[in-house]
Scaffold this motif. Structure first.
Motif, mmCIF file in Angstrom:
data_model
loop_
_atom_site.group_PDB
_atom_site.id
_atom_site.type_symbol
_atom_site.label_atom_id
_atom_site.label_comp_id
_atom_site.label_asym_id
_atom_site.label_seq_id
_atom_site.Cartn_x
_atom_site.Cartn_y
_atom_site.Cartn_z
ATOM 1 N N ALA A 34 -95.556 29.983 63.824
ATOM 2 C CA ALA A 34 -95.262 28.598 63.463
ATOM 3 C C ALA A 34 -96.451 27.689 63.730
ATOM 4 N N VAL A 35 -97.166 27.930 64.847
ATOM 5 C CA VAL A 35 -98.349 27.115 65.149
ATOM 6 C C VAL A 35 -99.405 27.294 64.061
ATOM 7 N N VAL A 36 -99.667 28.549 63.695
ATOM 8 C CA VAL A 36 -100.659 28.819 62.641
ATOM 9 C C VAL A 36 -100.218 28.179 61.319
ATOM 10 N N LEU A 37 -98.937 28.382 60.962
ATOM 11 C CA LEU A 37 -98.423 27.795 59.724
ATOM 12 C C LEU A 37 -98.524 26.281 59.754
ATOM 13 N N GLY A 38 -98.190 25.682 60.889
ATOM 14 C CA GLY A 38 -98.243 24.225 61.000
ATOM 15 C C GLY A 38 -99.631 23.676 60.778
ATOM 16 N N PHE A 39 -100.631 24.337 61.359
ATOM 17 C CA PHE A 39 -102.011 23.873 61.158
ATOM 18 C C PHE A 39 -102.423 23.995 59.691
ATOM 19 N N PHE A 158 -94.168 17.103 58.798
ATOM 20 C CA PHE A 158 -93.539 18.418 58.872
ATOM 21 C C PHE A 158 -94.526 19.459 59.397
ATOM 22 N N GLY A 159 -95.796 19.357 58.968
ATOM 23 C CA GLY A 159 -96.804 20.263 59.515
ATOM 24 C C GLY A 159 -96.956 20.089 61.011
ATOM 25 N N ALA A 160 -97.013 18.815 61.459
ATOM 26 C CA ALA A 160 -97.132 18.552 62.893
ATOM 27 C C ALA A 160 -95.884 19.040 63.636
ATOM 28 N N ARG A 161 -94.713 18.802 63.041
ATOM 29 C CA ARG A 161 -93.463 19.250 63.676
ATOM 30 C C ARG A 161 -93.426 20.775 63.787
ATOM 31 N N THR A 162 -93.966 21.476 62.801
ATOM 32 C CA THR A 162 -94.002 22.932 62.843
ATOM 33 C C THR A 162 -94.897 23.417 63.979
ATOM 34 N N VAL A 163 -96.037 22.724 64.188
ATOM 35 C CA VAL A 163 -96.914 23.071 65.309
ATOM 36 C C VAL A 163 -96.182 22.879 66.633
ATOM 37 N N LEU A 164 -95.538 21.734 66.794
ATOM 38 C CA LEU A 164 -94.819 21.455 68.046
ATOM 39 C C LEU A 164 -93.676 22.442 68.265
#
Length: 583
Positions: A34-39, A158-164
């Motif tokens: 999820a962190v990789v996807l979020g970035f 949403f990208g930031a939320r995916t990282v968190l």
């Protein structure tokens, strides 16, 4: 309202709940992923919107299936499952509706907060609730007014939320591996309460600031006044002067000008009304005419050069002062659909050319203009495309407007090659949006939904509503830059199918009977020099006589800049054309 929001939140947390049931090591892997996807999503907004929509779909499906399996809420579970399927099937519509859904939700939330403002026990909580309510209302209005901005913001969030989310999953997994579920309890008491109030103040200030900026951008947008409204009894004959009035903005001191409204025709001879500017030197008589076809100013109705703060520079007009000093008049069409009712024939040859020729016809009816019966067409970029088409259609459409020459500067001539190239140009999606909207509005067989990927349709539609000279175009540029890092906006190869056929139909292939000059800067990123060379070669192979000149180090606008070596050559070439047809 609170229960509804809580229920919806539980539905969208269905997938995270499933993840929490995995072994600690699997949960950790999901978190890292999820962190990789979020970035990745933070820099790819179109992909982020697609993933968000799929996430909503899968969350609804997972929640619905869970309710069905449990059997205690089978009807509701079936409804959630059907909603998930509907979102997936209507992916494009779902994304396009997102700004409106979010805007309405924020408005409802704001009203609810304000209605419940007396419920909290403490004054600071009531203040915070009121401020959050006001912020929700403002952001709701902005979400509806700026749907493309809303989509980009949602995509980034949403990208930031995916990282968190990923970081939280990794942390939870490591705690489970240690056999500990201990989590720090939130600090309570006055500090937390005042922190909440401070956050509410900050959010409210941000909302008000965004509203002020939005208002200023809107106030700076061109406004179409009553001059451009067609009278009730418009003649069907093209080239009839309907209205004129003095025009003074950016007019050289040794010239006078009028803006005009006149009749013209679109493709297939459909009657239309267009506007423009007529400018003549204050001294002399029988002024030879430069028929100016301006470069791209936008696609929307307010983008007419005669409405803009810089009516001549906005369209790339070169050497205005020198032309006036030589005793030449200027007839500058706005084209149909800019100023007047649309659609605007952007890179649609017949509509552009007829606007140019009928403007000259109408200008001759100004009793105080004193125009000679000698005309040279100048055009840059989009206007270069229009100039080539003007030379092509003049003998049959307007034999009463004889042309002494046609000068096409960095013309957008090969519409197929240029459209194919636009996704590779920085900000090229802005120009692509003009082409897409113009062709879809003009040709019933061009379907935007089939041409543009679902994630980009709202962005394309909104980009086409802004003029290149207005402050709001910064939003379009940001959208275009965001798109350029992600994926092409075209769902199919734009050079194929019906759209490709229509583009080919609007590539000017001649013949042009008047002397023809084509100029191209060799450092032009928008009109590829190689594509221009290939286009010129095809014209020459077909028997078209022309003078092709290239200029090293000159980009798209640099070709027509004051210091360009092309300018004195253009003036000399034009003078020769006028001299060869009557002095």
């Amino acid at each position: 309202m609170g229960l509804a929001r809580a229920g919806t939140g539980r539905r969208l947390r269905a997938l995270p709940g499933i993840v929490e049931a995995l072994p600690w090591w699997a949960s950790a892997l999901v978190g890292v992923g999820a962190v990789v996807l979020g970035f990745l999503l933070l820099t790819r907004p179109l992909s982020s919107l697609g993933v968000l929509t799929v996430y909503i779909c899968l969350s609804c499906l997972a929640s619905g299936v869970r309710d069905l399996v449990r059997g205690d809420a089978a009807l509701l579970g079936a409804a959630w499952a059907l909603l998930g399927v509907a979102v997936l099937v209507r992916l494009g519509t779902s994304i396009e509706l997102l700004p409106r859904v979010l805007g309405v939700a924020l408005l409802v939330s704001g009203v609810a907060r304000l209605l419940e403002v007396r419920r909290p026990d403490t004054a600071d909580a009531r203040v915070a609730s009121a401020l959050f309510g006001v912020a929700d209302l403002v952001f709701g209005v902005l979400a509806l007014a700026w749907p493309d901005v809303t989509l980009l913001v949602v995509a980034v969030l949403f990208g930031a939320r995916t990282v968190l989310f990923g970081l939280a999953q990794v942390g939870d997994a490591l705690r489970r591996r240690r056999g500990s579920d201990d989590r720090p309890s939130p600090t309570r008491g006055p500090l937390r309460r005042w922190a909440r109030t401070g956050g509410a103040v900050a959010v409210a200030l941000l909302a008000v600031g965004a509203l002020v900026v939005s208002g200023r951008i809107d106030a700076a947008s061109p406004v179409v006044d009553d001059f451009y409204s067609a009278p009730s009894d418009v003649p069907t004959t093209p080239g009839v002067l309907l209205r004129s009035e003095p025009f003074t903005r950016e007019v050289p001191a040794d010239a006078r000008a009028w803006r005009i409204l006149y009749t013209t025709t679109r493709d297939e001879g459909e009657p239309a009304v267009a506007s423009g500017i007529v400018l003549v030197p204050r001294t002399g008589a029988e002024h030879p005419v430069i028929a100016w076809a301006h470069g791209t100013t936008g696609y929307a109705e307010g983008c007419a050069p005669s409405l803009l703060p810089e009516p001549f520079a906005s369209g790339g007009l070169p050497a205005l002062d020198q032309a006036v000093a030589r005793g030449w008049a200027l007839v500058a069409t706005d084209y149909v659909g800019l100023g007047t009712a649309g659609p605007h024939p952007y890179l649609i040859g017949q509509g552009e050319a007829r606007s140019v020729l009928d403007a000259v016809r109408a200008a001759r009816q100004l009793e105080t203009a004193s125009l000679a019966d000698r005309t040279v067409v100048w055009g840059h970029s989009q206007g270069g495309h229009a100039a080539l088409w003007t030379g092509q259609v003049q003998p049959t459409y307007a034999p009463d407007v004889p042309l002494s020459g046609v000068a096409a500067m960095a013309p957008a001539a090969d519409t197929l090659a240029i459209t194919e190239h636009l996704p590779d140009v920085t900000g090229g999606s802005v120009f692509a949006s003009f082409v897409i909207e113009a062709y879809a509005a003009t040709y019933p067989d061009v379907d935007v939904d089939a041409l543009v990927i679902p994630h980009a349709r709202t962005l394309v539609r909104e980009m086409a509503t802004r003029c290149l000279s207005e402050p709001g175009v910064l939003v379009s540029v940001l959208s275009a830059l965001s798109i350029s890092r992600d994926r092409p906006i075209f769902a199919v190869d734009p050079t194929t199918g019906v759209f490709g056929q229509r583009l080919a139909q609007n590539t000017p292939t001649g013949p042009v009977e008047a002397p023809l000059l084509v100029a191209q800067g060799l450092a032009d990123p928008l009109i590829p020099p190689d594509a221009q060379q290939a286009y010129v070669a095809r014209l020459e192979a077909s028997g078209q006589a022309l003078d092709y000149r290239t200029y090293a180090g000159r980009d798209h606008m640099g070709l027509v800049a004051d210091d360009s070596p092309f300018i004195p050559e253009l003036l000399a070439w034009t003078a020769e054309r006028f001299a060869s047809t009557g002095g």
